[in-house]
Write a protein that holds these residues in place. Structure first.
Motif, mmCIF file in Angstrom:
data_model
loop_
_atom_site.group_PDB
_atom_site.id
_atom_site.type_symbol
_atom_site.label_atom_id
_atom_site.label_comp_id
_atom_site.label_asym_id
_atom_site.label_seq_id
_atom_site.Cartn_x
_atom_site.Cartn_y
_atom_site.Cartn_z
ATOM 1 N N UNK A 60 -17.289 9.224 -7.281
ATOM 2 C CA UNK A 60 -16.423 10.036 -8.130
ATOM 3 C C UNK A 60 -15.143 10.457 -7.427
ATOM 4 N N UNK A 61 -14.958 9.988 -6.162
ATOM 5 C CA UNK A 61 -13.768 10.394 -5.408
ATOM 6 C C UNK A 61 -13.202 9.204 -4.637
ATOM 7 N N UNK A 62 -12.873 8.156 -5.359
ATOM 8 C CA UNK A 62 -12.195 6.992 -4.805
ATOM 9 C C UNK A 62 -10.757 7.016 -5.315
ATOM 10 N N UNK A 63 -9.795 6.958 -4.407
ATOM 11 C CA UNK A 63 -8.401 7.162 -4.758
ATOM 12 C C UNK A 63 -7.542 5.961 -4.347
ATOM 13 N N UNK A 64 -6.456 5.749 -5.065
ATOM 14 C CA UNK A 64 -5.490 4.721 -4.718
ATOM 15 C C UNK A 64 -4.159 5.334 -4.330
ATOM 16 N N UNK A 65 -3.532 4.786 -3.273
ATOM 17 C CA UNK A 65 -2.204 5.205 -2.829
ATOM 18 C C UNK A 65 -1.411 3.945 -2.517
ATOM 19 N N UNK A 66 -0.164 3.855 -2.998
ATOM 20 C CA UNK A 66 0.617 2.660 -2.718
ATOM 21 C C UNK A 66 2.106 2.913 -2.767
ATOM 22 N N UNK A 67 2.843 2.030 -2.078
ATOM 23 C CA UNK A 67 4.297 2.142 -2.004
ATOM 24 C C UNK A 67 4.953 0.849 -2.465
ATOM 25 N N UNK A 68 6.013 0.973 -3.273
ATOM 26 C CA UNK A 68 6.808 -0.156 -3.734
ATOM 27 C C UNK A 68 5.901 -1.166 -4.454
ATOM 28 N N UNK A 69 5.829 -2.399 -3.993
ATOM 29 C CA UNK A 69 4.893 -3.352 -4.592
ATOM 30 C C UNK A 69 3.482 -2.784 -4.598
ATOM 31 N N UNK A 70 3.126 -2.052 -3.532
ATOM 32 C CA UNK A 70 1.797 -1.468 -3.439
ATOM 33 C C UNK A 70 1.575 -0.327 -4.417
ATOM 34 N N UNK A 71 2.632 0.413 -4.770
ATOM 35 C CA UNK A 71 2.479 1.453 -5.776
ATOM 36 C C UNK A 71 2.138 0.867 -7.131
#
Length: 556
Positions: A246-257
């Protein structure tokens, strides 16, 4: 025009069609470092005016109904835990017998699940050999670089993994970090504090490369092929470690966002790692608009997606989050995969002095979409670029504008909501989408429908079905009482045949009505609307061969 994209048109891509939600893999130790990346992957394009707020089509989502707390508690209690509680927690290091006595050359060790080998793993010689700097805040855990060979693509995927020291019987959150273009996981481990911040909080952290089959292998734009690699990694990690589902998160920048948001929108199955919240930093969220804005990267995008947007529109749409036209305007009737993020809290960070002004436009357009999406929670966070983002010809476009402490503080407050009382599903393939298991009518195109759960009245509404063959739903997971009558109201947007498979019943219904009239059971003919109960599986199947509007009531 300045651009940091290096176009390497090497090889050709075999286009991938619709894929399953999971992927098997072969795991190996990483005996070499991937090519050292630059600090940022970036593109450039003309500025555009702020996109207008999206006007949502009427009738797709019914008015929300507050769900009784007791029903929500029942639904959540039925969910199995993750990590060790499900798999025994055989970590990668334990499987490999770390620390390695002899670097390299060992026999591959098989990993089996349900008596079937799903992966092979070999020892890693030394973390230092792989260019992975261990966080100074790490106490009791470890960080390693591994590689897997993904069976469905045949490509090798390197990834950095931080494993905290989780007390026995407990679970910890996982952050998945998505890098910018023309970089690897080193983009995150060397140029950000994201992995250090995860270590300080005793969280897991995964940084995949998402190896691409074309070009230099480090530009993927969230293609279906690249997302298969993340699927395989999460499948293996969730089997091996005590990760809180219940606590899996995504973080990304530019193409990764854009990739983080796209992965979150395309993967809503809790058991396979649905994101509970996402932090997007200046992401490429509208790929056709990226194509229109960046002439230099068009050849590589055509390799990734099978051609330019007009020829391969579905592939661009399914890996995008929103749709925009060439002028930077949001398409009100576009195929916006962000529909699936209505119950997923999101943030979008961007620099107002970022030289990639078309990405600023995409950030604002994404916020406009979410502001028009009922029930969504999105915060737009514009700010001036960090000074280091103007070094090395970065033009204000780099990771440093994101405050990792603030981002993690916000993530720590978020937990997965898999059973929102209302919303819509836009599926690019069959599979589990939240609490709905969907079978498409036709492949390689979108399937969509709206839903509304009214527990007070005992009504589940499934509206505007498009390209739906079957929707499988568990009424108990939604919080409906098996001892009370439940109505399922269905209408189709395309008028095609569909069926609703219902689970979570106490047993065979005492009676069924359709549009207020008694309905007889028939498990043979589907020439007329009918229902059938399978006592072996406990499944009730409702058939609508003509796609007509219907109101079925299940009387226990």
């Amino acid at each position: 025009m300045r651009s940091l994209f290096v176009i390497l048109l090497a090889g050709a891509m075999t286009l991938l069609g619709s894929t399953a939600m999971g992927a098997s893999a072969t795991i190996q130790g990483n005996s070499r470092s991937p090519q050292a990346p630059s600090a940022s992957g970036k593109a450039q394009g003309p500025s555009a005016a702020r996109a207008p707020k999206l006007v949502r089509p009427q009738g797709k989502v019914a008015a929300p109904i507050q769900r009784p707390a007791a029903a929500v508690a029942r639904a959540r209690a039925a969910r199995p835990p993750g990590g060790q509680a499900r798999s025994g927690g055989a970590s990668f290091r334990r499987i490999l017998g770390f620390p390695p006595l002899v670097p390299g050359g060992q026999q591959a060790i098989p990993i089996t699940t349900n008596q079937a080998t799903i992966a092979w793993m070999q020892r890693v010689a030394s973390p230092a050999d792989n260019g992975f700097n261990l966080p100074s805040t790490l106490t009791g855990g470890y960080g390693e670089v591994f590689s897997i060979t993904v069976a469905s693509t045949g490509l090798t995927e390197f990834f950095a993994l931080l494993v905290p020291a989780v007390p026995s019987g407990q679970q910890a959150p996982l952050v998945v970090g998505f890098h910018g273009a023309n970089t690897t996981y080193l983009d995150i481990t060397r140029t950000t504090e994201l992995i250090n911040e995860a270590a300080a909080r005793n969280w897991f952290f995964l940084a995949p490369i998402q190896q691409s089959a074309v070009g230099n292998g480090q530009v993927h734009y969230g293609s279906v092929q690249s997302q298969l690699h993340v699927e395989a990694l999460l499948e293996l990690l969730l089997r091996a470690y005590p990760i809180d589902l219940d606590r899996i998160y995504g973080v990304g920048f530019s193409m990764g966002g854009g990739a983080a948001l796209s992965y979150g929108a395309r993967h809503r199955n809790r058991e396979l790692g649905a994101f509970a919240a996402i932090v997007n930093h200046t992401g490429t969220v509208a790929l056709s608009h990226v194509y229109d804005s960046e002439p230099l990267i068009r050849p590589e995008m055509e390799l990734l997606f099978g051609g330019p947007p007009p020829a391969s529109l579905f592939e661009y749409q399914r890996s995008s989050v929103i749709e925009m036209d060439a002028s930077g305007q949001l398409l009100p009737q576009g195929r916006h995969m962000a529909e699936n993020l209505g119950a997923v809290p999101t943030q979008t960070w961007y620099a107002t002095d970022d030289s990639l002004t078309y990405l600023q436009t995409q950030c604002v357009a994404l916020d406009g979409f979410f502001q028009g999406l009922p029930g969504s929670s999105h915060r737009l966070l514009p700010r001036l670029a960090d000074p280091q983002c103007f070094t090395n010809n970065l033009g204000g476009h780099c990771w440093a504008t994101l405050d990792p402490v603030a981002a993690y503080d916000w993530l720590e407050l978020q937990s997965l909501e898999l059973d929102p009382p209302f919303g819509s599903v836009l599926a690019d393939r069959g599979g589990q989408w939240g609490l709905y298991d969907v079978t498409q009518g036709l492949p390689d195109r979108f399937t969509s429908f709206g839903f509304n759960v009214d527990l007070a009245q005992g009504v589940l509404t499934l509206s505007d079905l498009e390209n739906v063959r079957t929707i499988n739903v568990d009424l108990e997971e939604h919080g409906f009482l098996a001892s009370s009558p439940t109505s399922i109201v269905v209408n189709s947007a395309d008028g095609t045949a569909h069926s609703i498979e219902v689970r979570g019943l106490a047993g065979r219904p005492a009676a069924m009505t359709r549009n207020g009239l008694g309905a007889l059971e028939s498990c043979v003919s589907v020439a007329l609307p009918t229902w059938c109960y399978d006592a072996t599986t406990g499944t009730l199947v409702i058939e609508e061969p003509f796609g007509a509007p219907s109101n079925w009531t299940i009387i226990p």
